[in-house]
Design a protein around this motif. Structure first.
Motif, mmCIF file in Angstrom:
data_model
loop_
_atom_site.group_PDB
_atom_site.id
_atom_site.type_symbol
_atom_site.label_atom_id
_atom_site.label_comp_id
_atom_site.label_asym_id
_atom_site.label_seq_id
_atom_site.Cartn_x
_atom_site.Cartn_y
_atom_site.Cartn_z
ATOM 1 N N ALA A 101 4.272 -5.170 -0.556
ATOM 2 C CA ALA A 101 4.966 -3.786 -1.134
ATOM 3 C C ALA A 101 6.428 -3.839 -1.684
ATOM 4 C CB ALA A 101 4.835 -2.806 0.253
ATOM 5 N N MET A 153 3.992 2.700 3.789
ATOM 6 C CA MET A 153 2.972 1.969 3.489
ATOM 7 C C MET A 153 2.387 0.901 4.661
ATOM 8 S SD MET A 153 2.888 2.902 0.443
ATOM 9 C CE MET A 153 1.759 1.729 -0.587
ATOM 10 N N VAL A 155 2.339 -6.800 3.828
ATOM 11 C CA VAL A 155 1.217 -5.613 4.580
ATOM 12 C C VAL A 155 -0.119 -6.457 4.400
ATOM 13 C CG1 VAL A 155 1.114 -4.525 2.154
ATOM 14 C CG2 VAL A 155 0.204 -3.635 4.255
ATOM 15 N N LYS A 213 -3.759 -7.721 3.808
ATOM 16 C CA LYS A 213 -4.278 -7.452 2.640
ATOM 17 C C LYS A 213 -5.258 -6.180 2.658
ATOM 18 C CE LYS A 213 -5.207 -11.788 0.132
ATOM 19 N NZ LYS A 213 -6.100 -12.893 -0.116
ATOM 20 N N ARG A 214 -5.147 -5.369 1.714
ATOM 21 C CA ARG A 214 -6.250 -4.191 1.619
ATOM 22 C C ARG A 214 -6.121 -3.334 2.806
ATOM 23 N NH1 ARG A 214 -9.252 -8.143 -0.722
ATOM 24 N NH2 ARG A 214 -9.755 -9.111 1.063
ATOM 25 N N ALA A 216 -2.700 -1.533 3.402
ATOM 26 C CA ALA A 216 -1.787 -0.654 2.826
ATOM 27 C C ALA A 216 -2.128 0.789 3.200
ATOM 28 C CB ALA A 216 -1.097 -0.945 1.735
ATOM 29 N N TRP A 217 -1.075 1.506 3.871
ATOM 30 C CA TRP A 217 -1.485 2.909 3.975
ATOM 31 C C TRP A 217 -1.104 3.496 2.389
ATOM 32 C CZ3 TRP A 217 2.014 4.146 8.538
ATOM 33 C CH2 TRP A 217 1.243 3.885 10.011
ATOM 34 N N THR A 218 -1.845 4.492 1.810
ATOM 35 C CA THR A 218 -1.597 5.081 0.794
ATOM 36 C C THR A 218 -1.623 6.820 1.099
ATOM 37 O OG1 THR A 218 -4.070 5.677 0.113
ATOM 38 C CG2 THR A 218 -3.033 3.199 -0.232
#
Lengths: 341, 341
Positions: free
Chosen positions: B47, B84, B146, B148-149, B151-153
């Protein structure tokens, strides 16, 4: 003219984001969240660099168009990655702009940066925008990928390695000196080659990646402090000296004309500070031919201008008559950001 | 007092580099080369975020000591990484400073940033220094790792998920409003809790990492634009609405006192823009207890203040009497960087 204050912060950010696109290699989450998320390749280290331009300090608005300036900031950063043999991947751009800044000029600046990055496969993935009541500034952070443990450093030059430089160092600095003395018109046709060197440098990313893949480069540095200054950094980090042959540099009629107009020696401009974003490389003499061939195939002038020596000899240059002098006594004085020019 | 111009650019850079140390987790090549080289962990995404402070815009020198300001800039960036669910790793810091800037103050600023980053395991690996003749600025780029796949969005909130906020949103904004009205003395003992919220925020990195490891958070946002503004971003990205219960927020006597002094409603301060660097989270109701337990164990107030709803309902808040209003009609107006306050 539409000004930033006419649209407001959020609309300007929306325009900037929409204009640059959001998808690309290695981008997992593009602009519009709290942070961008990117994906490095397995086995890659990352090179990280940051560089800034400040209005009135690194450029004047009448010297350079916004799109060209944006490209120039990108190339300045790209050159630092080239000096590490890193492949450019992702950038984030931080702006401090006047509320009266022209929105179209800002979009042109970003376009210049985005296109310069794109030429090397890199993407702008995020940024920040703030207002300033004073000189405007832009700061670009760039991240590149480099093979694990294979980044070029300043510390690898060995006694006997060759000193090589790309391009025609000194031109950009000569252009700035002319413009400071005679105004923006000095950047016109009369000194076109110099003005182009200052305005539109091209970082030697492809050359660096090709040389790194082939092997033979033992140390590298970006020449933004000039040959005398940056070679001194390499020599200090590597524990060596260097001896240059002034006659080995390529003839440069444009630089000679500028030197005459400025009342300086051409060598002084060539060896002194100059933001040409050229590279100085230490090359294993056994790999000289292979390196020269790669540079030729990419159309980049690469000139062997001397050798690294034992440290006690220091950094010296020999002229055509065989006389030697310390590099620092030949090079034009540099610019210290915190001292008056 | 020793000024930057007394030492010159290169000596100041040497001092900054020496003061922050160069070695640490994942740092392959520290400061002093053309770029820093760092090593991501296998299987990690990265990030990347950047944030800037400008003198007179984000702070005034009489409001905050340099070391506290450096820490605050770091926390502002750390908060974006927390939002994130990213673990802070490396930062690069770009300065635009007056030649008369006090060298000790600069070192204190860096110390503040370095210590704040170190609390979360992150390191300053590079930077850039330039002179400005005008308002000073600092821009920090921060990189975090972070899963993989994972991450907070802002895009994952679902109808029925809970809206949670950390801490006491609104305090920092109230402090700034008081200081703009009454001067720096408003940041003194009379409004200590508010002044501390503004001066010394603590990004919720540990909470974010613990919650991400446990699961249950479906979306996250850093609250620098305020609850009304940032929840609107989450709702837009997720395609949902939100209904808040004003009575659910923790009682905040300090905010109530400020609201009275400012002639504003406390809700207006709480929901409006405020650089508290708190988080708003969307939480799966089945994981509520687990999330609350984690927050409690870390000593972070985490309050469920509403629910995400179907999109057509928009963003609304209900008061104790059951009356509903649009969030944007309650929140205090925000700061647009390009429009006068």
């Amino acid at each position: 003219v539409t000004k930033l204050r006419d649209l407001g912060e959020f609309e300007v950010i929306r325009l900037l984001t929409a204009a640059r696109g959001t998808a690309g290699a290695g981008v997992v989450i593009g602009p519009g969240d709290d942070a961008a998320v990117v994906r490095p390749r397995a086995g890659e280290d990352l090179a990280v660099t940051v560089d800034s331009f400040v209005e009135g300090r690194h450029y004047r608005a009448d010297w350079i168009a916004p799109e060209v300036l944006g490209a120039r900031l990108a190339e300045a950063n790209l050159s630092d990655l080239a000096a590490m043999a890193a492949r450019p991947r992702w950038g984030v751009l931080s702006y401090g702009l006047d509320a009266a800044h022209d929105v179209d000029a800002l979009l042109a600046f970003q376009r210049g940066a985005v296109n310069a990055l794109a030429r090397h496969g890199a993407l702008l993935v995020g940024g920040n925008l703030t207002a300033v009541a004073g000189p405007e500034w832009t700061s670009l952070t760039l991240i590149g990928g480099v093979r694990k443990r294979r980044a070029w450093t300043r510390a690898g030059a060995r006694v006997g390695d060759l000193v090589a430089v790309t391009g025609h160092p000194g031109r950009a600095g000569a252009a700035v000196r002319l413009a400071l003395r005679s105004g923006a018109k000095a950047l016109g046709p009369a000194h076109r080659a110099l003005a182009d060197a200052w305005r539109a440098p091209r970082a030697h990313v492809e050359l660096a990646l090709a040389l790194a893949a082939a092997g033979g480069v033992t140390a590298a540095v970006d020449l933004s402090d000039g040959i005398a200054g940056d070679l001194a950094h390499v020599c200090e980090a590597s524990g060596v000296g260097a001896a240059l042959e002034l006659g080995a540099f390529p003839r440069d009629a444009a630089l000679a004309r500028a030197a005459k107009a400025l009342g300086l020696a051409a060598e002084s401009l060539r060896l002194g500070p100059s933001d040409d974003y050229e590279l100085a490389l230490a090359i294993d003499p056994k790999r000289r031919k292979s390196c020269e061939k790669i540079a030729r195939s990419l159309g980049v002038p690469l000139t062997i201008v001397g050798r690294f020596t034992k440290a006690p000899a220091g950094l010296i240059a020999r002229d055509a008559s065989g006389r030697t002098r310390a590099l620092r006594d030949i090079a034009a004085a540099g610019f210290d950001h915190f001292r008056p020019r």
